[in-house]
Design a protein around this motif. Structure first.
Motif, PDB file in Angstrom:
ATOM      1  N   PHE A  69       4.634  13.922   0.905  1.00  0.00           N
ATOM      2  CA  PHE A  69       4.977  13.119   2.082  1.00  0.00           C
ATOM      3  C   PHE A  69       4.281  11.773   1.933  1.00  0.00           C
ATOM      4  O   PHE A  69       3.075  11.655   2.147  1.00  0.00           O
ATOM      5  CB  PHE A  69       4.507  13.847   3.340  1.00  0.00           C
ATOM      6  N   ALA A  70       5.041  10.766   1.522  1.00  0.00           N
ATOM      7  CA  ALA A  70       4.438   9.476   1.197  1.00  0.00           C
ATOM      8  C   ALA A  70       5.395   8.341   1.526  1.00  0.00           C
ATOM      9  O   ALA A  70       6.603   8.539   1.654  1.00  0.00           O
ATOM     10  CB  ALA A  70       4.056   9.427  -0.282  1.00  0.00           C
ATOM     11  N   HIS A  71       4.832   7.157   1.665  1.00  0.00           N
ATOM     12  CA  HIS A  71       5.649   5.966   1.896  1.00  0.00           C
ATOM     13  C   HIS A  71       4.963   4.734   1.311  1.00  0.00           C
ATOM     14  O   HIS A  71       3.742   4.601   1.387  1.00  0.00           O
ATOM     15  CB  HIS A  71       5.891   5.746   3.391  1.00  0.00           C
ATOM     16  N   SER A  72       5.760   3.870   0.726  1.00  0.00           N
ATOM     17  CA  SER A  72       5.242   2.621   0.155  1.00  0.00           C
ATOM     18  C   SER A  72       5.501   1.472   1.125  1.00  0.00           C
ATOM     19  O   SER A  72       6.661   1.172   1.436  1.00  0.00           O
ATOM     20  CB  SER A  72       5.922   2.327  -1.190  1.00  0.00           C
ATOM     21  N   ILE A  87       0.838  -1.194   0.000  1.00  0.00           N
ATOM     22  CA  ILE A  87       0.000   0.000   0.000  1.00  0.00           C
ATOM     23  C   ILE A  87       0.874   1.244   0.000  1.00  0.00           C
ATOM     24  O   ILE A  87       1.960   1.247   0.587  1.00  0.00           O
ATOM     25  CB  ILE A  87      -0.944   0.004   1.229  1.00  0.00           C
ATOM     26  N   ILE A  88       0.409   2.294  -0.674  1.00  0.00           N
ATOM     27  CA  ILE A  88       1.096   3.579  -0.662  1.00  0.00           C
ATOM     28  C   ILE A  88       0.231   4.556   0.129  1.00  0.00           C
ATOM     29  O   ILE A  88      -0.943   4.747  -0.177  1.00  0.00           O
ATOM     30  CB  ILE A  88       1.323   4.128  -2.082  1.00  0.00           C
ATOM     31  N   HIS A 137       2.746   1.797  10.266  1.00  0.00           N
ATOM     32  CA  HIS A 137       1.764   1.256   9.319  1.00  0.00           C
ATOM     33  C   HIS A 137       0.358   1.633   9.788  1.00  0.00           C
ATOM     34  O   HIS A 137       0.065   1.569  10.989  1.00  0.00           O
ATOM     35  CB  HIS A 137       1.910  -0.264   9.242  1.00  0.00           C
ATOM     36  N   PRO A 138      -0.536   2.025   8.883  1.00  0.00           N
ATOM     37  CA  PRO A 138      -1.909   2.373   9.278  1.00  0.00           C
ATOM     38  C   PRO A 138      -2.610   1.266  10.063  1.00  0.00           C
ATOM     39  O   PRO A 138      -3.339   1.545  11.025  1.00  0.00           O
ATOM     40  CB  PRO A 138      -2.615   2.617   7.940  1.00  0.00           C
ATOM     41  N   ASN A 197      11.535  -2.831   6.043  1.00  0.00           N
ATOM     42  CA  ASN A 197      12.245  -1.556   5.884  1.00  0.00           C
ATOM     43  C   ASN A 197      11.328  -0.335   6.032  1.00  0.00           C
ATOM     44  O   ASN A 197      11.384   0.605   5.238  1.00  0.00           O
ATOM     45  CB  ASN A 197      12.957  -1.497   4.521  1.00  0.00           C
ATOM     46  N   ASP A 198      10.468  -0.382   7.055  1.00  0.00           N
ATOM     47  CA  ASP A 198       9.519   0.707   7.273  1.00  0.00           C
ATOM     48  C   ASP A 198       9.820   1.510   8.538  1.00  0.00           C
ATOM     49  O   ASP A 198       8.930   2.177   9.079  1.00  0.00           O
ATOM     50  CB  ASP A 198       8.088   0.149   7.374  1.00  0.00           C
TER      51      ASP A 198
END
Length: 359
Positions: free
Chosen positions: A73-76, A63-64, A215-216, A209-210
């Motif tokens: 401002f984003a993360h995959s 998920i992105i 994570h939501p 690698n987060d």
């Protein structure tokens, strides 16, 4: 003149100390990185390895997540799996898992860490497997890590892997009163164990690698896992999270304490509070102000809270901006120079932001 000279000298010493710590850490990581064997779950082979995958299922799909109008401002997030392994070695201090080869060599399993490979040091036990603490069934839980990583990275995984009251591994270095809090609040079957362990069946969630990006699903899990049932022991609308007792505090916080108290703020020291009290305070806070530090991770318990983060301009980190956005709150950042003496200006900037929030 002498006062200015002294301040400049202190700032210079702080910078030198910071650079020394960073460079030393890099050298240690480079040294250890050249001296370890690594494998991945896909490479576990019955012909060569004693360790095996018993079971694996997907917990979340890729998920992105994006914030801001222009999605700057984003993360995959990659897919995360709940995995059970047979016959492995587990380091409870850092949460690393090692596959056992038939030759008795140990191979670090890459998916057991969420950190980029170049930023971690891999260590190996001095004792043989037969001399390690031996356990039957266990879930990876909370290692000996800082409070930010404990709450944002390992606690959600512990709640997931500890379902059905499976024993959850807690490092023996974690304080016992904190372990009791984890057990009572999140209904965990917490089990404190020594550093090196041989586990017959180990359950864990793959790392992706987060680090720095909650994570939501983990945020939802934290806020659903029995926390709301805890009594509301403390209710403060506006709080200042102090780092005055921390070696990394770089502002004259005493002045901020005094001025913020005058306008109704409560000064808290998270390290002196029980976990349940930290949860209660942040759950009911309207405005939270504080220097960037581990105590601000408690913003995960907030509900549309306005976080005003005071950020040293030599080490910008956006992890709390991420959590605040994820939680539907408002985020403001005030950059400052380490050992800046103009605290009055920072206080007035805070006042401006508070007025904006209230209006």
């Amino acid at each position: 003149m002498f006062k200015k000279f002294l301040i400049n000298k202190l700032v210079d010493l702080y910078k030198r100390r910071y650079d020394l710590v960073i460079n030393t850490r890099k050298h240690l990581i480079n040294y250890f990185s050249k001296n370890y064997l690594e494998t991945e779950l896909n490479y576990l082979d019955n012909n060569y390895d004693i360790s095996k995958i018993i079971y694996s299922k997907s917990l979340s799909q890729p998920i992105i997540v994006k914030f801001n109008k222009n999605h700057k401002f984003a993360h995959s997030f990659m897919q995360r799996d709940l995995t059970k392994l047979k016959d492995v070695v587990y380091n409870s201090d850092n949460g690393h898992i090692y596959a056992i080869k038939k030759s008795k060599e140990l191979m670090f399993i890459a998916e057991s860490s969420s950190w980029p490979r170049g930023s971690i040091a891999i260590e190996y036990p001095k004792q043989s497997i037969k001399d390690m603490n031996s356990l039957n069934k266990l879930a990876v839980g909370v290692p000996n890590v800082g409070f930010y990583h404990l709450v944002s990275e390992f606690l959600p995984k512990s709640i997931l892997t500890g379902q059905d009251f499976l024993p959850v591994a807690i490092s023996s270095k974690v304080k016992k009163d904190f372990v009791l809090s984890l057990s009572s609040i999140f209904n965990l079957n917490a089990c404190q164990i020594p550093k090196w362990n041989y586990i017959e069946e180990l359950t864990f969630i793959t790392g992706t690698n987060d680090v720095g990006y909650l994570h939501p699903d983990d945020l939802t899990l934290l806020n659903k896992s029995g926390v709301t049932e805890h009594k509301k022991s403390k209710m403060f609308q506006n709080i200042y999270v102090s780092r005055q007792n921390s070696r990394r505090s770089s502002l004259n916080e005493k002045f901020l304490h005094e001025e913020l108290k005058k306008i109704g703020f409560h000064i808290i020291f998270p390290e002196q509070l029980k976990l349940e009290d930290q949860i209660s305070i942040f759950r009911n806070a309207k405005v939270v102000v504080g220097i960037h530090g581990a105590g601000l991770v408690n913003i995960v318990w907030g509900k549309q809270t306005h976080l005003i983060e005071l950020m040293p301009n030599n080490r910008v980190n956006k992890c709390y901006e991420w959590i605040t956005n994820l939680n539907g709150g408002k985020y403001s950042r005030l950059d400052f120079k380490p050992f800046d003496r103009n605290i009055s200006a920072i206080f007035h900037q805070i006042l401006t932001l508070i007025d904006y929030t209230e209006n």
